[in-house]
Design a protein around this motif. Structure first.
Motif, PDB file in Angstrom:
ATOM      1  N   THR A 207       6.309   7.772  -0.845  1.00 48.27           N
ATOM      2  CA  THR A 207       5.830   8.149  -1.800  1.00 48.27           C
ATOM      3  C   THR A 207       6.838   9.381  -2.461  1.00 48.27           C
ATOM      4  O   THR A 207       7.627  10.141  -1.706  1.00 48.27           O
ATOM      5  CB  THR A 207       4.452   9.328  -1.812  1.00 48.27           C
ATOM      6  OG1 THR A 207       3.669   8.333  -1.266  1.00 48.27           O
ATOM      7  CG2 THR A 207       3.996   9.632  -2.870  1.00 48.27           C
ATOM      8  N   GLN A 208       7.063   9.424  -3.921  1.00 40.94           N
ATOM      9  CA  GLN A 208       8.028  10.247  -4.573  1.00 40.94           C
ATOM     10  C   GLN A 208       7.338  11.208  -5.332  1.00 40.94           C
ATOM     11  O   GLN A 208       6.489  10.608  -6.192  1.00 40.94           O
ATOM     12  CB  GLN A 208       9.351   9.705  -5.123  1.00 40.94           C
ATOM     13  CG  GLN A 208      10.238   8.697  -4.146  1.00 40.94           C
ATOM     14  CD  GLN A 208      11.367   7.925  -4.990  1.00 40.94           C
ATOM     15  OE1 GLN A 208      11.493   8.026  -6.020  1.00 40.94           O
ATOM     16  NE2 GLN A 208      12.063   7.080  -4.271  1.00 40.94           N
ATOM     17  N   TYR A 209       7.450  12.477  -5.197  1.00 37.63           N
ATOM     18  CA  TYR A 209       6.686  13.274  -6.072  1.00 37.63           C
ATOM     19  C   TYR A 209       7.774  13.594  -7.304  1.00 37.63           C
ATOM     20  O   TYR A 209       8.844  14.165  -6.725  1.00 37.63           O
ATOM     21  CB  TYR A 209       6.424  14.396  -5.510  1.00 37.63           C
ATOM     22  CG  TYR A 209       5.147  14.086  -4.235  1.00 37.63           C
ATOM     23  CD1 TYR A 209       4.053  13.932  -4.672  1.00 37.63           C
ATOM     24  CD2 TYR A 209       5.524  13.852  -2.988  1.00 37.63           C
ATOM     25  CE1 TYR A 209       2.806  13.341  -3.979  1.00 37.63           C
ATOM     26  CE2 TYR A 209       4.610  13.615  -2.116  1.00 37.63           C
ATOM     27  CZ  TYR A 209       3.498  13.301  -2.676  1.00 37.63           C
ATOM     28  OH  TYR A 209       2.454  12.899  -1.474  1.00 37.63           O
TER      29      TYR A 209
ATOM     30  N   PRO B 111       0.975  -1.243  -0.063  1.00 40.81           N
ATOM     31  CA  PRO B 111       0.025  -0.140  -0.013  1.00 40.81           C
ATOM     32  C   PRO B 111       1.061   1.305   0.114  1.00 40.81           C
ATOM     33  O   PRO B 111       2.013   1.283   0.367  1.00 40.81           O
ATOM     34  CB  PRO B 111      -0.569  -0.135   1.326  1.00 40.81           C
ATOM     35  CG  PRO B 111      -0.799  -1.493   1.541  1.00 40.81           C
ATOM     36  CD  PRO B 111       0.344  -2.056   1.243  1.00 40.81           C
ATOM     37  N   VAL B 112       0.212   2.327  -0.605  1.00 41.06           N
ATOM     38  CA  VAL B 112       1.104   3.466  -0.552  1.00 41.06           C
ATOM     39  C   VAL B 112       0.948   4.385   0.776  1.00 41.06           C
ATOM     40  O   VAL B 112      -0.276   4.324   1.337  1.00 41.06           O
ATOM     41  CB  VAL B 112       0.450   4.629  -1.767  1.00 41.06           C
ATOM     42  CG1 VAL B 112       1.175   5.813  -1.824  1.00 41.06           C
ATOM     43  CG2 VAL B 112       0.574   3.894  -3.025  1.00 41.06           C
ATOM     44  N   THR B 113       2.107   4.710   1.163  1.00 44.94           N
ATOM     45  CA  THR B 113       2.120   5.621   2.480  1.00 44.94           C
ATOM     46  C   THR B 113       2.937   6.843   2.077  1.00 44.94           C
ATOM     47  O   THR B 113       3.789   6.837   1.172  1.00 44.94           O
ATOM     48  CB  THR B 113       2.812   4.748   3.565  1.00 44.94           C
ATOM     49  OG1 THR B 113       4.206   4.530   3.042  1.00 44.94           O
ATOM     50  CG2 THR B 113       2.103   3.723   3.834  1.00 44.94           C
TER      51      THR B 113
END
Length: 100
Positions: free
Chosen positions: A81-83, A75-77
């Protein structure tokens, strides 16, 4: 008189053969139509079963389970997360302006 009787007899025999042929062709076509309709019903039933199986395979919980097991996805946390920011190329001769 005999010629007329022979011509009429030939016409009756020809029309009888034509009637038998027409009835045979009609029965053959009706049988083919019935088979086609039965096959259409069978295919429609099979299509409905495949749609049910497709919906069962695409449930969100199953997709999530397969993603975790087979693809080792998680799952994404916010911590992982890389923007990515995209800088558009500036036309020649203009000064770059910082994006806000």
């Amino acid at each position: 008189m005999i010629r007329l009787n022979l011509v009429l007899l030939a016409a009756v025999i020809a029309s009888a053969f034509y009637l038998v042929h027409t009835q045979y062709e009609s029965r053959r076509l009706y049988t083919a139509l019935d088979r086609s309709q039965a096959q259409a019903r069978k295919l429609e039933s099979e299509h409905e079963q495949l749609q049910v199986q497709k919906r069962a395979q695409a449930t969100p919980s199953r997709v999530q389970l397969l993603a975790a097991r087979q693809l080792q996805m998680r799952p994404v946390t916010p911590g992982i997360t890389q923007y990515v920011t995209v800088f558009e190329p500036q036309p020649a001769g203009s000064t770059p302006t910082p994006e806000r």
